[in-house]
Design a protein around this motif. Sequence first.
Motif, PDB file in Angstrom:
ATOM      1  N   PHE A  18       0.847  -1.184   0.000  1.00 25.07           N
ATOM      2  CA  PHE A  18       0.000   0.000   0.000  1.00 25.07           C
ATOM      3  C   PHE A  18       0.891   1.245   0.000  1.00 25.07           C
ATOM      4  O   PHE A  18       2.058   1.179   0.386  1.00 25.07           O
ATOM      5  N   HIS A  19       0.334   2.356  -0.512  1.00 28.71           N
ATOM      6  CA  HIS A  19       1.187   3.507  -0.820  1.00 28.71           C
ATOM      7  C   HIS A  19       1.656   4.219   0.457  1.00 28.71           C
ATOM      8  O   HIS A  19       0.822   4.560   1.312  1.00 28.71           O
ATOM      9  N   PRO A  20       2.967   4.461   0.566  1.00 23.94           N
ATOM     10  CA  PRO A  20       3.503   5.036   1.807  1.00 23.94           C
ATOM     11  C   PRO A  20       2.862   6.376   2.163  1.00 23.94           C
ATOM     12  O   PRO A  20       2.538   6.613   3.350  1.00 23.94           O
ATOM     13  N   ALA A  21       2.622   7.234   1.176  1.00 21.56           N
ATOM     14  CA  ALA A  21       2.057   8.557   1.472  1.00 21.56           C
ATOM     15  C   ALA A  21       0.624   8.427   1.989  1.00 21.56           C
ATOM     16  O   ALA A  21       0.202   9.140   2.905  1.00 21.56           O
ATOM     17  N   LEU A  22      -0.126   7.475   1.418  1.00 13.53           N
ATOM     18  CA  LEU A  22      -1.514   7.281   1.855  1.00 13.53           C
ATOM     19  C   LEU A  22      -1.566   6.615   3.218  1.00 13.53           C
ATOM     20  O   LEU A  22      -2.418   6.948   4.061  1.00 13.53           O
ATOM     21  N   ARG A  23      -0.634   5.676   3.458  1.00 11.29           N
ATOM     22  CA  ARG A  23      -0.554   5.044   4.776  1.00 11.29           C
ATOM     23  C   ARG A  23      -0.270   6.111   5.835  1.00 11.29           C
ATOM     24  O   ARG A  23      -0.810   6.074   6.937  1.00 11.29           O
ATOM     25  N   ARG A  24       0.608   7.045   5.452  1.00 11.05           N
ATOM     26  CA  ARG A  24       0.959   8.111   6.386  1.00 11.05           C
ATOM     27  C   ARG A  24      -0.281   8.957   6.698  1.00 11.05           C
ATOM     28  O   ARG A  24      -0.524   9.329   7.841  1.00 11.05           O
ATOM     29  N   ARG A  25      -1.080   9.238   5.665  1.00 18.19           N
ATOM     30  CA  ARG A  25      -2.312  10.010   5.897  1.00 18.19           C
ATOM     31  C   ARG A  25      -3.223   9.289   6.885  1.00 18.19           C
ATOM     32  O   ARG A  25      -3.838   9.919   7.745  1.00 18.19           O
ATOM     33  N   VAL A  26      -3.326   7.977   6.736  1.00 19.77           N
ATOM     34  CA  VAL A  26      -4.190   7.194   7.636  1.00 19.77           C
ATOM     35  C   VAL A  26      -3.637   7.256   9.064  1.00 19.77           C
ATOM     36  O   VAL A  26      -4.377   7.508  10.029  1.00 19.77           O
ATOM     37  N   ALA A  27      -2.324   7.060   9.175  1.00 20.51           N
ATOM     38  CA  ALA A  27      -1.707   7.080  10.511  1.00 20.51           C
ATOM     39  C   ALA A  27      -1.863   8.452  11.160  1.00 20.51           C
ATOM     40  O   ALA A  27      -2.181   8.570  12.355  1.00 20.51           O
ATOM     41  N   GLU A  28      -1.656   9.517  10.365  1.00 22.07           N
ATOM     42  CA  GLU A  28      -1.785  10.884  10.893  1.00 22.07           C
ATOM     43  C   GLU A  28      -3.224  11.175  11.331  1.00 22.07           C
ATOM     44  O   GLU A  28      -3.451  11.836  12.346  1.00 22.07           O
ATOM     45  N   ALA A  29      -4.170  10.676  10.552  1.00 21.75           N
ATOM     46  CA  ALA A  29      -5.570  10.905  10.908  1.00 21.75           C
ATOM     47  C   ALA A  29      -5.890  10.220  12.235  1.00 21.75           C
ATOM     48  O   ALA A  29      -6.520  10.815  13.121  1.00 21.75           O
ATOM     49  N   ALA A  30      -5.449   8.972  12.398  1.00 19.31           N
ATOM     50  CA  ALA A  30      -5.694   8.251  13.652  1.00 19.31           C
ATOM     51  C   ALA A  30      -5.046   8.985  14.810  1.00 19.31           C
ATOM     52  O   ALA A  30      -5.639   9.150  15.893  1.00 19.31           O
ATOM     53  N   GLN A  31      -3.824   9.470  14.569  1.00 25.84           N
ATOM     54  CA  GLN A  31      -3.080  10.219  15.586  1.00 25.84           C
ATOM     55  C   GLN A  31      -3.850  11.488  15.987  1.00 25.84           C
ATOM     56  O   GLN A  31      -4.074  11.734  17.181  1.00 25.84           O
ATOM     57  N   ALA A  32      -4.285  12.239  14.964  1.00 32.54           N
ATOM     58  CA  ALA A  32      -4.981  13.502  15.224  1.00 32.54           C
ATOM     59  C   ALA A  32      -6.278  13.282  15.992  1.00 32.54           C
ATOM     60  O   ALA A  32      -6.679  14.093  16.822  1.00 32.54           O
ATOM     61  N   LEU A  33      -6.933  12.133  15.717  1.00 30.33           N
ATOM     62  CA  LEU A  33      -8.233  11.861  16.330  1.00 30.33           C
ATOM     63  C   LEU A  33      -8.100  11.138  17.664  1.00 30.33           C
ATOM     64  O   LEU A  33      -9.099  10.899  18.357  1.00 30.33           O
TER      65      LEU A  33
END
Lengths: 422, 422
Positions: B334-349
């Motif tokens: 899976f794409h590293p930039a998109l994975r990062r977006r998912v991880a950042e979203a979980a972090q932010a929430l």
Amino acid sequence: MATDRPIPTVPAVDGNRLWDSLTAMAALGATAKGGCRRVAFTDEDRRGRDLFRSWCEVEGLRVSVDVFGNMFARRPGRSNLPPVLVGSHLDTQPTGGRFDGVYGVLAGLELVRTLNAAGIMTERPIEIVNWTNEEGAIYRSMMGSEVFTGALALEEALALVDLDGRRLGDALDAIGYRGTAGLWSYPVHCYFEAHIEQGPVLEAHGTTIGVVTDGIAFRRYAITIEGREAHAGPTPMALRRDAMVTAAALIGATHAHALEVEGARATFGYLKAHPGVPNTLAGRVEMSADLRHREDEMLDGLEERLAADLQRVCAEQGTSATLRRVVTSPRVRFHPALRRRVAEAAQALGYSREEIVSGAGHDACNIARRIPAAMIFIPCKDGISHNEAESAEPADCEAGCNVLLHAVLAAANDTTALEAAP
Amino acid sequence: MATDRPIPTVPAVDGNRLWDSLTAMAALGATAKGGCRRVAFTDEDRRGRDLFRSWCEVEGLRVSVDVFGNMFARRPGRSNLPPVLVGSHLDTQPTGGRFDGVYGVLAGLELVRTLNAAGIMTERPIEIVNWTNEEGAIYRSMMGSEVFTGALALEEALALVDLDGRRLGDALDAIGYRGTAGLWSYPVHCYFEAHIEQGPVLEAHGTTIGVVTDGIAFRRYAITIEGREAHAGPTPMALRRDAMVTAAALIGATHAHALEVEGARATFGYLKAHPGVPNTLAGRVEMSADLRHREDEMLDGLEERLAADLQRVCAEQGTSATLRRVVTSPRVRFHPALRRRVAEAAQALGYSREEIVSGAGHDACNIARRIPAAMIFIPCKDGISHNEAESAEPADCEAGCNVLLHAVLAAANDTTALEAAP
């Protein structure tokens, strides 16, 4: 104790005539692969019975059929003492061979033909018997001898229904072989059955005659293992409860144990995994286990070990299981005096012989639970049976028939009753 | 690189509304045991699609259907840049659950509803997609995304025939969902799929969000073991060539090895013994093996070991075997930039998260072979899926949907193209 009349020299059976009869019988239901399909209660069964009856009548035998279809072809003796029975079954597996059962009936016929040709009378009558539905391709196995000995009630047997909903009694009527003779309506002196070994031992040892000592004790089990059905992908190994892995561990442990115990046999012939697809680990396995040993006490030990191994492998895999015994068949002992007659006949005729345990069930096992009985085994190729490739050598068929003739003749000229064996 | 327009504060999704939609969809094909039977190409599939379409139209989305029945519901962006796709599938297993696939589509719908309610426009269009026949209950699995990406030719797919002899194309016509839109007829920016884990890991760790790094590499094998069919009774252990014992030894050895190799998975889900009766030892066993590991190279090693173990256990048991690889599915990244977006979203929430490998195949795996894609996992009860008992918590569904909303929003407001990942 022998009769006071002199026993005439025993002639040899006609090996070619025996082989020709086997070949003629094999033509009824012959399969493309050289085997035979003469399933009980089919038209092939009827034709096989008719042919046997006609051969018997040519020899002057009186053929009677009992209420369960068992056929008895009687050669009178000088006396009216209880007869010596000799026989087996003419029905085959759906993809069966040309020898299993058939050999025992036609060896009986051949010995009668030999006695007739030589003009030899015996003290006791001799009866050749063809038991109904030994193979159990329909309903269940070894029925004729089971009903004859009363182990299975006639009414119960006749009321059994096959997969097409047909009652066994109607199936017997359909081939015209529901007779009128009563079941075991007169005393019987003893019973002999010649049979191919259906195993590889005699061939492996180069032995011609197997003197059968016992019918092996066996028990059959239904095992159900419950795990947790789960997707093969997302489920880490450590979090699985895999019923198939549990089953494999049980098979491995039981097989290893059976190899260690002299004379033990363990077989897992049936296994069904649920849901049974490649990408889901099995949540449930249903399987059979079949344990055998000559000694019932040893079988107790094998059974305990099976239960303990099942408990252990379930604990290891986080699964659970049930073990249910569904068949119990205790050891059958063939009669020492009759076994001695078989051994002496082989000795006198110069055939190699060895004592052997019958691993399979036979009509003789049912009979032996009630009266003195004995079995004679001859080798079969590669131990293969219940298979169209089943094969036996003409020379071995002839040898077994000669031994049968000697043993039957000795029994038929012995006017004293046999003691019940322990 | 972010757009120069300011990103508005992201509102939260409505967990109750999402749950209500899941419940309403689950009513179509609801089973007595609380599961769902909405098999592709059935009337339930049609009703599920109709309901989804009606919900989309209420939100002002333009719904198009492609020539393979894949549905796309488009929410326009400010620009006409390639859209962000988000979705999964609405079809279920024959005895399936209420979340597998359905959650990903309705989470897409919920995020659109949330954006609409908040009046938030994005730079790129957002399209919710419902892929045709992911479950493969008829024909084969993950077909919609496979045809969409060209991995399976449209003509070939439409010509497939089910067990009743019905062509897939006719089945699609029958539910009125053979559309006119072309396959991948315009560029797509990226793809997100939210899904229940279908495994026990997140629940076991108490984690809310799985950031999926890879689609596991897997290979499937067809194994045939040839032994010698023989009667369970007369065949001594030492003279056996037992295909079932061979199979059990292979399962035991492979299972033990997979336990040792970090991340390896080995499953034997299908096994058929011949003739499959209790009193005959198996002359032949046909079985499946399924091997998985994140790394293709590790899978090479597992495959070599499987082949070597098979050879060894056959030599031990006097049997022979063939091993044939029938499915090869390489690792999906899976794409590293998109994975990062998912991880950042979980972090932010403020949701707990962990990286996880997808052990199952998903439409996202097909898509990821062509364009940047990412997956978000949420826990499911006991790791159970493909089962009417499949269950997920409302709070987890809401959490996953919030993460999805953040990640999609970030992607849809990023006007730069993503680099192809290695």
